[in-house]
Structure formats: structure tokens, C-alpha cells
Write a protein that holds these residues in place. Structure first.
Motif, PDB file in Angstrom:
ATOM      1  N   GLY A   1       1.044  -1.206   0.055  1.00  0.00           N
ATOM      2  CA  GLY A   1       0.027   0.024  -0.126  1.00  0.00           C
ATOM      3  C   GLY A   1       0.821   1.150  -0.024  1.00  0.00           C
ATOM      4  O   GLY A   1       1.980   1.038   0.341  1.00  0.00           O
ATOM      5  N   GLY A   2       0.324   2.288  -0.232  1.00  0.00           N
ATOM      6  CA  GLY A   2       0.987   3.569  -0.071  1.00  0.00           C
ATOM      7  C   GLY A   2       0.011   4.722  -0.516  1.00  0.00           C
ATOM      8  O   GLY A   2      -1.210   4.632  -0.533  1.00  0.00           O
ATOM      9  N   TYR A   3       0.617   6.014  -0.871  1.00  0.00           N
ATOM     10  CA  TYR A   3      -0.355   7.054  -1.242  1.00  0.00           C
ATOM     11  C   TYR A   3       0.235   7.709  -2.731  1.00  0.00           C
ATOM     12  O   TYR A   3       1.528   7.686  -2.938  1.00  0.00           O
ATOM     13  CB  TYR A   3      -0.335   8.307   0.209  1.00  0.00           C
ATOM     14  N   GLU A   4      -0.633   8.258  -3.607  1.00  0.00           N
ATOM     15  CA  GLU A   4      -0.105   8.897  -4.577  1.00  0.00           C
ATOM     16  C   GLU A   4      -0.760  10.268  -4.492  1.00  0.00           C
ATOM     17  O   GLU A   4      -1.957  10.395  -4.380  1.00  0.00           O
ATOM     18  CB  GLU A   4      -0.723   8.217  -5.700  1.00  0.00           C
ATOM     19  N   LEU A   5       0.241  11.075  -4.614  1.00  0.00           N
ATOM     20  CA  LEU A   5      -0.208  12.683  -4.728  1.00  0.00           C
ATOM     21  C   LEU A   5      -0.504  12.840  -6.057  1.00  0.00           C
ATOM     22  O   LEU A   5       0.553  13.072  -6.870  1.00  0.00           O
ATOM     23  CB  LEU A   5       0.857  13.546  -4.037  1.00  0.00           C
ATOM     24  N   ALA A   6      -1.574  13.228  -6.774  1.00  0.00           N
ATOM     25  CA  ALA A   6      -1.774  13.786  -7.939  1.00  0.00           C
ATOM     26  C   ALA A   6      -1.905  15.379  -7.968  1.00  0.00           C
ATOM     27  O   ALA A   6      -2.684  15.951  -7.482  1.00  0.00           O
ATOM     28  CB  ALA A   6      -2.987  12.998  -8.518  1.00  0.00           C
ATOM     29  N   ILE A   7      -0.746  16.097  -8.488  1.00  0.00           N
ATOM     30  CA  ILE A   7      -0.657  17.438  -8.521  1.00  0.00           C
ATOM     31  C   ILE A   7      -0.908  17.894 -10.216  1.00  0.00           C
ATOM     32  O   ILE A   7      -0.283  17.673 -10.810  1.00  0.00           O
ATOM     33  CB  ILE A   7       0.431  17.805  -8.152  1.00  0.00           C
ATOM     34  N   THR A   8      -2.085  18.708 -10.151  1.00  0.00           N
ATOM     35  CA  THR A   8      -2.392  19.342 -11.363  1.00  0.00           C
ATOM     36  C   THR A   8      -2.245  20.736 -11.549  1.00  0.00           C
ATOM     37  O   THR A   8      -2.674  21.532 -10.891  1.00  0.00           O
ATOM     38  CB  THR A   8      -3.921  18.869 -11.888  1.00  0.00           C
ATOM     39  N   GLN A   9      -1.327  21.049 -12.505  1.00  0.00           N
ATOM     40  CA  GLN A   9      -1.389  22.442 -13.033  1.00  0.00           C
ATOM     41  C   GLN A   9      -1.446  22.602 -14.651  1.00  0.00           C
ATOM     42  O   GLN A   9      -1.231  21.982 -15.320  1.00  0.00           O
ATOM     43  CB  GLN A   9       0.244  22.920 -12.611  1.00  0.00           C
ATOM     44  N   HIS A  10      -2.399  23.651 -14.776  1.00  0.00           N
ATOM     45  CA  HIS A  10      -3.112  23.725 -16.180  1.00  0.00           C
ATOM     46  C   HIS A  10      -3.699  22.560 -16.544  1.00  0.00           C
ATOM     47  O   HIS A  10      -4.333  21.979 -15.780  1.00  0.00           O
ATOM     48  CB  HIS A  10      -2.107  24.131 -17.100  1.00  0.00           C
ATOM     49  N   ASP A  11      -3.150  21.825 -17.573  1.00  0.00           N
ATOM     50  CA  ASP A  11      -3.928  20.659 -18.212  1.00  0.00           C
ATOM     51  C   ASP A  11      -2.974  19.480 -17.982  1.00  0.00           C
ATOM     52  O   ASP A  11      -3.169  18.162 -18.321  1.00  0.00           O
ATOM     53  CB  ASP A  11      -4.328  20.506 -19.604  1.00  0.00           C
ATOM     54  N   THR A  12      -1.864  19.212 -16.865  1.00  0.00           N
ATOM     55  CA  THR A  12      -0.864  18.512 -16.706  1.00  0.00           C
ATOM     56  C   THR A  12      -0.940  17.796 -15.336  1.00  0.00           C
ATOM     57  O   THR A  12      -0.908  18.678 -14.176  1.00  0.00           O
ATOM     58  CB  THR A  12       0.408  18.893 -16.970  1.00  0.00           C
ATOM     59  N   THR A  13      -1.098  16.682 -14.996  1.00  0.00           N
ATOM     60  CA  THR A  13      -1.058  16.139 -13.917  1.00  0.00           C
ATOM     61  C   THR A  13       0.295  15.455 -13.575  1.00  0.00           C
ATOM     62  O   THR A  13       0.525  14.367 -14.402  1.00  0.00           O
ATOM     63  CB  THR A  13      -2.037  14.820 -13.602  1.00  0.00           C
ATOM     64  N   TYR A  14       0.833  15.725 -12.333  1.00  0.00           N
ATOM     65  CA  TYR A  14       2.196  15.130 -11.997  1.00  0.00           C
ATOM     66  C   TYR A  14       1.852  14.173 -10.709  1.00  0.00           C
ATOM     67  O   TYR A  14       1.249  14.630 -10.069  1.00  0.00           O
ATOM     68  CB  TYR A  14       3.173  16.062 -11.780  1.00  0.00           C
ATOM     69  N   ARG A  15       2.398  13.056 -10.832  1.00  0.00           N
ATOM     70  CA  ARG A  15       2.039  12.003  -9.690  1.00  0.00           C
ATOM     71  C   ARG A  15       3.425  11.545  -8.883  1.00  0.00           C
ATOM     72  O   ARG A  15       4.633  11.600  -9.455  1.00  0.00           O
ATOM     73  CB  ARG A  15       1.842  10.884 -10.336  1.00  0.00           C
ATOM     74  N   ILE A  16       3.261  11.726  -7.837  1.00  0.00           N
ATOM     75  CA  ILE A  16       4.337  11.309  -6.745  1.00  0.00           C
ATOM     76  C   ILE A  16       3.926  10.315  -5.749  1.00  0.00           C
ATOM     77  O   ILE A  16       2.894  10.384  -4.914  1.00  0.00           O
ATOM     78  CB  ILE A  16       4.825  12.232  -5.779  1.00  0.00           C
ATOM     79  N   LEU A  17       4.393   8.974  -5.865  1.00  0.00           N
ATOM     80  CA  LEU A  17       4.091   7.959  -5.075  1.00  0.00           C
ATOM     81  C   LEU A  17       5.074   8.029  -3.914  1.00  0.00           C
ATOM     82  O   LEU A  17       6.087   8.274  -3.782  1.00  0.00           O
ATOM     83  CB  LEU A  17       4.178   6.581  -5.918  1.00  0.00           C
TER      84      LEU A  17
END
Length: 239
Positions: free
Chosen positions: A215-231
Motif C-alpha cells: 500500500g501507499g499514497y499517490e499525490l496527484a498534482i495538477t497544474q494547467h492541464d498536466t497532472t504530476y504524480r508522486i508515489l
């Protein structure tokens, strides 16, 4: 040598060949464990701090402003980076041996964007997750704590988000060192299975294993139309 002896040797050779082909071609997958402090993905680039048979636990861990994210610093830390929040050293540890495996991860994650006072634009408290197994024994999982999210608001201070862990703020662009702040949405996705973790290459090997947990957590960070992901704070083990 008599004809009877020749026939007997031929029969024995045939039986040996049959026995040889009945042995399984591959052995069972040995115990393995993986813990990830973070895995950053922007669609084309991946950057990670991952442990296997290693303990990354520390009061402070920081990615720094790297080429993959020149506008953000991913900090895994206690309250020294998060003034006023409870103390909790970041944990990321994984170990495996011949008959058992275990992994644990948890702590705070702060996303800092060069704000002059060093106030993060988002802080997530992950809690602790622990996964442990021994060959032939029941799998053990401890993953009961819920995440908490704080976002920097217009007053420049952190405020906790209640309910659905998704909110927006203004943050520097991920790839810029001096751009103005832009609208930024942060969402926390909780992963509770190895199948979810397997979307990240560091955990892909656990996807089809039956005696596995993670298990874990994903941070979905959206700027404009792009989503960056950090597990972040991810852990998995299998036996």
C-alpha cells in the motif's frame, strides 16, 4: 550383455526421462520486500528513492530541486519542515531473507516551491503501513491510519483539508525556478493493493503474486492541464 539386460537398461532410461520432465521448471519466487520514500513521475521522467534490504528512516530526507522538478522540493521530514505539526520521523525500510520479508513506510511529506518563508504548498501525513510475511504462514498487514492533508492558503499559512483530501492552492510551476504561482490542485489517492502499486515500475513485480501485500499514497498534482504524480510512503512484501 544379454538381450534381457539391454531391454532393462532401456526401460530404466525411459523412466528416468519421464521423472526428469515431471520436475517443475521454475522454483517459487523467493521472499521480497520494497519500500519507496518517493517516486516522482511527470509522464516522461521518473525519479525515485527506493529501498530493498535497506533502511532509509531519518528525521529529514529531501529530493532537492532536481532536473525532473526544478520548481519543487519533495521533503520527507518531521516538524522541522512543518512547524506546529506533530513530530514523526519519516520511515522507509524493507528487508527480505530466505523465508520471510517485511516493509514499512510512513511519515510526513512536504512539497515546497521556493516560497521565501519556506512554507510548503502542501503537506501530507501518511501514517505508518507495515507488511510482513513468512513462507507458509498467514500474511500480516497493519494499515489503519488515514492520511491528512494541509494546503497553503491565501494568508500564506497551512490549513488542514477536511473531508475529501483534494484542494487547490497557488504554487510555482513544477519545472520553473522563477515563474509566478499558478493554480495547483493536490489530491491524495490511497493505495491498498499491490495491483495499484504495480503501475509504478519499482513495484511492478508484485502485480501477480498471490502471497503479497502492499500500500501507499499517490499525490496527484495538477497544474494547467498536466497532472504530476508522486508515489510516497509505499511498501510491499511477498513470500
Amino acid at each position: 550383455m544379454s538381450k534381457t539386460s539391454t531391454r532393462l537398461l532401456a526401460v530404466c532410461a525411459t523412466a528416468a526421462a519421464v521423472l526428469a520432465t515431471s520436475v517443475p521448471a521454475t522454483a517459487a519466487t523467493p521472499p521480497e520486500a520494497t519500500a519507496a520514500a518517493y517516486v516522482f513521475v511527470n509522464g516522461t521522467t521518473s525519479e525515485a528513492l527506493v529501498a530493498e534490504n535497506l533502511n532509509l528512516t531519518a528525521p529529514h530526507l529531501s529530493s532537492g530541486y532536481t532536473e525532473a522538478h526544478r520548481g519543487w522540493d519533495v521533503r520527507l521530514s518531521d516538524e522541522a519542515y512543518n512547524a506546529g505539526l506533530p513530530r514523526q520521523d519519516f520511515r522507509a525500510e524493507a528487508a527480505h531473507r530466505e523465508t520471510n520479508a517485511s516493509a514499512i513506510a510512513g511519515g510526513f511529506v512536504s512539497l515546497v516551491d521556493r516560497e521565501v518563508r519556506d512554507v510548503p504548498f502542501a503537506v501530507v501525513k501518511l501514517g505508518n503501513r507495515y507488511y510482513s510475511c513468512s513462507v507458509g504462514q498467514p500474511f500480516y498487514t497493519r494499515d489503519t491510519e488515514k492520511p491528512r492533508l494541509w494546503m497553503r492558503q491565501a494568508d500564506g499559512e497551512l490549513h488542514e483539508i477536511k473531508g475529501v483530501l483534494e484542494s487547490w492552492t497557488s504554487a510555482m510551476h513544477v519545472n520553473s525556478t522563477n515563474s509566478p504561482r499558478i493554480p495547483t490542485t493536490v489530491r491524495v489517492n490511497r493505495f491498498t493493493t499491490t495491483a495499484e502499486l504495480a503501475a509504478y515500475p519499482q513495484f511492478a513485480k508484485y502485480a501477480d503474486r498471490t502471497e503479497a501485500g502492499g500500500g501507499g499514497y499517490e499525490l496527484a498534482i495538477t497544474q494547467h492541464d498536466t497532472t504530476y504524480r508522486i508515489l510516497v510512503g509505499a511498501a510491499a512484501a511477498s513470500c
